[in-house]
Design a protein around this motif. Structure first.
Motif, PDB file in Angstrom:
ATOM      1  N   PRO A   4     -43.396  38.546 -26.677  1.00 13.41           N
ATOM      2  CA  PRO A   4     -43.548  37.558 -25.471  1.00 13.41           C
ATOM      3  C   PRO A   4     -44.838  37.400 -24.887  1.00 13.41           C
ATOM      4  O   PRO A   4     -45.630  38.396 -24.841  1.00 13.41           O
ATOM      5  CB  PRO A   4     -42.675  38.306 -24.347  1.00 13.41           C
ATOM      6  N   TRP A   5     -45.202  36.267 -24.235  1.00 13.67           N
ATOM      7  CA  TRP A   5     -46.395  36.262 -23.335  1.00 13.67           C
ATOM      8  C   TRP A   5     -46.142  37.177 -22.295  1.00 13.67           C
ATOM      9  O   TRP A   5     -45.282  37.307 -21.713  1.00 13.67           O
ATOM     10  CB  TRP A   5     -46.449  34.933 -22.817  1.00 13.67           C
ATOM     11  N   THR A   6     -47.381  37.641 -21.792  1.00 14.68           N
ATOM     12  CA  THR A   6     -47.481  38.267 -20.298  1.00 14.68           C
ATOM     13  C   THR A   6     -47.356  37.184 -19.361  1.00 14.68           C
ATOM     14  O   THR A   6     -47.380  35.779 -19.717  1.00 14.68           O
ATOM     15  CB  THR A   6     -48.840  38.736 -20.219  1.00 14.68           C
ATOM     16  N   PRO A   7     -46.982  37.587 -18.321  1.00 16.40           N
ATOM     17  CA  PRO A   7     -46.797  36.553 -17.213  1.00 16.40           C
ATOM     18  C   PRO A   7     -47.752  35.687 -17.041  1.00 16.40           C
ATOM     19  O   PRO A   7     -47.513  34.227 -16.853  1.00 16.40           O
ATOM     20  CB  PRO A   7     -46.625  37.561 -16.049  1.00 16.40           C
ATOM     21  N   ALA A   8     -49.073  36.054 -16.981  1.00 17.43           N
ATOM     22  CA  ALA A   8     -50.388  35.106 -16.808  1.00 17.43           C
ATOM     23  C   ALA A   8     -50.219  33.900 -18.107  1.00 17.43           C
ATOM     24  O   ALA A   8     -50.543  32.909 -17.977  1.00 17.43           O
ATOM     25  CB  ALA A   8     -51.476  35.897 -16.817  1.00 17.43           C
ATOM     26  N   GLU A   9     -50.110  34.640 -19.175  1.00 17.49           N
ATOM     27  CA  GLU A   9     -50.053  33.664 -20.344  1.00 17.49           C
ATOM     28  C   GLU A   9     -48.877  32.577 -20.533  1.00 17.49           C
ATOM     29  O   GLU A   9     -49.135  31.662 -20.796  1.00 17.49           O
ATOM     30  CB  GLU A   9     -49.850  34.515 -21.756  1.00 17.49           C
ATOM     31  N   GLU A  11     -47.376  31.669 -17.738  1.00 14.91           N
ATOM     32  CA  GLU A  11     -47.764  30.598 -16.724  1.00 14.91           C
ATOM     33  C   GLU A  11     -48.653  29.429 -17.208  1.00 14.91           C
ATOM     34  O   GLU A  11     -48.548  28.424 -16.886  1.00 14.91           O
ATOM     35  CB  GLU A  11     -48.266  31.382 -15.496  1.00 14.91           C
ATOM     36  N   GLN A  12     -49.691  29.982 -18.105  1.00 22.63           N
ATOM     37  CA  GLN A  12     -50.559  28.876 -18.547  1.00 22.63           C
ATOM     38  C   GLN A  12     -49.960  28.186 -19.555  1.00 22.63           C
ATOM     39  O   GLN A  12     -50.337  26.784 -19.521  1.00 22.63           O
ATOM     40  CB  GLN A  12     -51.537  29.786 -19.334  1.00 22.63           C
ATOM     41  N   GLN A  13     -48.980  28.408 -20.321  1.00 25.71           N
ATOM     42  CA  GLN A  13     -48.111  27.682 -21.185  1.00 25.71           C
ATOM     43  C   GLN A  13     -47.295  26.651 -20.440  1.00 25.71           C
ATOM     44  O   GLN A  13     -47.357  25.587 -20.988  1.00 25.71           O
ATOM     45  CB  GLN A  13     -47.359  28.461 -22.191  1.00 25.71           C
ATOM     46  N   LEU A  14     -46.967  27.168 -19.423  1.00 24.33           N
ATOM     47  CA  LEU A  14     -46.070  26.147 -18.439  1.00 24.33           C
ATOM     48  C   LEU A  14     -46.702  25.018 -18.090  1.00 24.33           C
ATOM     49  O   LEU A  14     -46.721  23.917 -17.923  1.00 24.33           O
ATOM     50  CB  LEU A  14     -45.369  26.997 -17.478  1.00 24.33           C
ATOM     51  N   ARG A  15     -48.123  25.556 -17.381  1.00 27.20           N
ATOM     52  CA  ARG A  15     -49.033  24.512 -16.830  1.00 27.20           C
ATOM     53  C   ARG A  15     -49.649  23.768 -17.916  1.00 27.20           C
ATOM     54  O   ARG A  15     -50.073  22.442 -17.526  1.00 27.20           O
ATOM     55  CB  ARG A  15     -50.282  25.401 -16.019  1.00 27.20           C
ATOM     56  N   SER A  16     -49.639  23.953 -19.223  1.00 26.91           N
ATOM     57  CA  SER A  16     -50.050  23.235 -20.225  1.00 26.91           C
ATOM     58  C   SER A  16     -49.522  22.015 -20.376  1.00 26.91           C
ATOM     59  O   SER A  16     -49.981  20.972 -20.896  1.00 26.91           O
ATOM     60  CB  SER A  16     -50.386  24.124 -21.569  1.00 26.91           C
ATOM     61  N   ALA A 194     -42.549  31.971  -9.485  1.00 26.82           N
ATOM     62  CA  ALA A 194     -42.116  33.464  -9.458  1.00 26.82           C
ATOM     63  C   ALA A 194     -40.717  33.640 -10.106  1.00 26.82           C
ATOM     64  O   ALA A 194     -40.783  34.681 -10.665  1.00 26.82           O
ATOM     65  CB  ALA A 194     -42.324  33.948  -7.934  1.00 26.82           C
ATOM     66  N   LEU A 195     -39.868  33.137  -9.784  1.00 25.09           N
ATOM     67  CA  LEU A 195     -38.437  33.192 -10.376  1.00 25.09           C
ATOM     68  C   LEU A 195     -38.635  33.122 -12.003  1.00 25.09           C
ATOM     69  O   LEU A 195     -37.824  33.754 -12.789  1.00 25.09           O
ATOM     70  CB  LEU A 195     -37.436  32.245  -9.827  1.00 25.09           C
ATOM     71  N   THR A 196     -39.101  32.051 -12.427  1.00 23.96           N
ATOM     72  CA  THR A 196     -39.135  31.790 -13.957  1.00 23.96           C
ATOM     73  C   THR A 196     -39.903  32.670 -14.568  1.00 23.96           C
ATOM     74  O   THR A 196     -39.616  33.240 -15.721  1.00 23.96           O
ATOM     75  CB  THR A 196     -39.912  30.379 -13.879  1.00 23.96           C
ATOM     76  N   LEU A 197     -41.073  33.367 -14.038  1.00 23.86           N
ATOM     77  CA  LEU A 197     -41.787  34.377 -14.578  1.00 23.86           C
ATOM     78  C   LEU A 197     -41.047  35.756 -14.487  1.00 23.86           C
ATOM     79  O   LEU A 197     -41.176  36.409 -15.490  1.00 23.86           O
ATOM     80  CB  LEU A 197     -43.117  34.388 -13.719  1.00 23.86           C
ATOM     81  N   GLN A 198     -40.226  35.886 -13.693  1.00 23.47           N
ATOM     82  CA  GLN A 198     -39.285  37.399 -13.314  1.00 23.47           C
ATOM     83  C   GLN A 198     -38.249  37.020 -14.373  1.00 23.47           C
ATOM     84  O   GLN A 198     -38.042  38.169 -14.771  1.00 23.47           O
ATOM     85  CB  GLN A 198     -38.945  37.224 -11.964  1.00 23.47           C
ATOM     86  N   HIS A 199     -37.720  35.864 -14.718  1.00 27.00           N
ATOM     87  CA  HIS A 199     -36.445  35.878 -15.430  1.00 27.00           C
ATOM     88  C   HIS A 199     -36.452  35.508 -17.052  1.00 27.00           C
ATOM     89  O   HIS A 199     -35.741  35.663 -17.612  1.00 27.00           O
ATOM     90  CB  HIS A 199     -35.319  35.139 -14.898  1.00 27.00           C
ATOM     91  N   PHE A 200     -37.530  34.927 -17.272  1.00 32.58           N
ATOM     92  CA  PHE A 200     -37.774  34.252 -18.585  1.00 32.58           C
ATOM     93  C   PHE A 200     -38.613  35.219 -19.159  1.00 32.58           C
ATOM     94  O   PHE A 200     -40.126  34.924 -19.222  1.00 32.58           O
ATOM     95  CB  PHE A 200     -38.321  33.072 -18.782  1.00 32.58           C
ATOM     96  N   THR A 201     -38.580  36.636 -19.822  1.00 24.65           N
ATOM     97  CA  THR A 201     -39.427  37.504 -20.439  1.00 24.65           C
ATOM     98  C   THR A 201     -39.404  37.585 -21.946  1.00 24.65           C
ATOM     99  O   THR A 201     -40.365  38.354 -22.305  1.00 24.65           O
ATOM    100  CB  THR A 201     -39.045  38.886 -19.634  1.00 24.65           C
ATOM    101  N   THR A 202     -38.281  37.344 -22.549  1.00 26.44           N
ATOM    102  CA  THR A 202     -38.190  37.544 -23.965  1.00 26.44           C
ATOM    103  C   THR A 202     -38.891  36.206 -24.686  1.00 26.44           C
ATOM    104  O   THR A 202     -38.914  35.285 -24.087  1.00 26.44           O
ATOM    105  CB  THR A 202     -36.726  37.647 -24.541  1.00 26.44           C
ATOM    106  N   VAL A 203     -39.198  36.458 -25.774  1.00 24.14           N
ATOM    107  CA  VAL A 203     -39.624  35.345 -26.788  1.00 24.14           C
ATOM    108  C   VAL A 203     -38.641  33.961 -26.740  1.00 24.14           C
ATOM    109  O   VAL A 203     -39.206  33.005 -26.425  1.00 24.14           O
ATOM    110  CB  VAL A 203     -39.853  35.615 -28.248  1.00 24.14           C
ATOM    111  N   GLU A 204     -37.446  34.192 -26.857  1.00 22.22           N
ATOM    112  CA  GLU A 204     -36.536  33.128 -26.925  1.00 22.22           C
ATOM    113  C   GLU A 204     -36.353  32.593 -25.395  1.00 22.22           C
ATOM    114  O   GLU A 204     -36.354  31.338 -25.447  1.00 22.22           O
ATOM    115  CB  GLU A 204     -34.990  33.940 -27.179  1.00 22.22           C
ATOM    116  N   GLN A 205     -36.367  33.274 -24.609  1.00 20.56           N
ATOM    117  CA  GLN A 205     -36.341  32.715 -22.927  1.00 20.56           C
ATOM    118  C   GLN A 205     -37.426  31.930 -23.021  1.00 20.56           C
ATOM    119  O   GLN A 205     -37.249  31.017 -22.203  1.00 20.56           O
ATOM    120  CB  GLN A 205     -36.216  33.798 -22.067  1.00 20.56           C
ATOM    121  N   GLN A 206     -38.716  32.385 -23.148  1.00 23.74           N
ATOM    122  CA  GLN A 206     -39.752  31.724 -22.736  1.00 23.74           C
ATOM    123  C   GLN A 206     -39.920  30.388 -23.513  1.00 23.74           C
ATOM    124  O   GLN A 206     -40.335  29.507 -22.952  1.00 23.74           O
ATOM    125  CB  GLN A 206     -41.341  32.415 -22.944  1.00 23.74           C
TER     126      GLN A 206
END
Length: 247
Positions: A4-9, A11-16, A194-206
């Protein structure tokens, strides 16, 4: 991707995915460049209103699906922002009322916005697909679908900067919706992200989160596809508000 990505990584994927945001659509670029005529701009306002009135219904569906009281206590503010109510001091201060005033400033009577006579089939289909998704999805996926708000302040600033120069016939007071959302969207993004970063933590979820956000971006893009076909390529059959002397 095996870990999984770190929260910062993440977030960057989402923003991309902002490269797919509808500010890049030809209809929007024409708008910001002042290349729309009055009827075309009114067509956008009338169709976008269908999206605006659907948003609080979407948020109500998310609240229905959400068992977390603390999430509901914060998320409900989104409904009040659009519908108006005690938290906005008066119902006339809600976003829907602000959009009705935008319509009037552009020359679309509020009764024509409210009865949805100008809503194109493609716009209705796209918006309905969004609310149906949130109604049926897990509430956390509904939250993720709201993250197009990451990119919304840019759109609002572009309208506030370009419309007064390119469309001076529009009463500046009618642009209040965009001013309001500059603040509201930032607040909503902070909570939804914040909710998305908290709850989507596995590779599949992200990966799923990226798919959901891309789906929502596609909804907004598809709305503009329908408007471009109707108002740029084949305007007369679809929008019959006559040109006025506003220009």
């Amino acid at each position: 991707m095996t870990t999984p990505w770190t929260p910062a990584e993440f977030e960057q994927q989402l923003r991309s995915l902002g490269r797919y945001y509808h500010t890049h659509h030809p209809f929007q670029t024409m708008m910001y460049a002042g290349k729309l005529n009055a009827a075309q701009l009114r067509g956008w306002v009338a169709n976008r209103f269908y999206y605006q009135v659907t948003i609080p219904r979407k948020d109500a569906a998310l609240l229905f699906n959400c068992p977390d009281r603390e999430v509901r206590r914060v998320w409900i503010q989104r409904i009040l922002d659009h519908d108006g109510g005690p938290a906005t001091d008066h119902i006339s201060n809600g976003g829907i009322e602000a959009w009705l005033r935008l319509g009037e400033a552009c020359g679309v009577p509020r009764e024509e916005l409210l009865d949805q006579r100008h809503v194109l089939p493609g716009v209705r289909f796209a918006v309905d697909a969004y609310i149906n998704f949130v109604h049926q999805a897990d509430w956390r996926e509904g939250v993720c679908s709201s993250l197009t708000e990451l990119f919304a302040p840019t759109a609002h600033r572009q309208r506030l900067q370009s419309w007064p120069d390119h469309y001076p016939w529009i009463d500046n007071a009618g642009l209040q919706y965009f001013r309001n959302r500059l603040t509201e969207a930032h607040r909503d993004v902070d909570h939804g992200l914040a909710l998305t970063l908290q709850h989507f933590t596995t590779v599949e979820q992200q990966q799923r989160a990226l798919q959901i956000l891309k789906f929502k971006l596609d909804v907004l893009w598809t709305m503009l596809d329908a408007m471009y076909l109707a108002y740029i390529q084949d305007m007369p059959p679809y929008f019959n508000i006559e040109e006025t002397n506003h220009e």
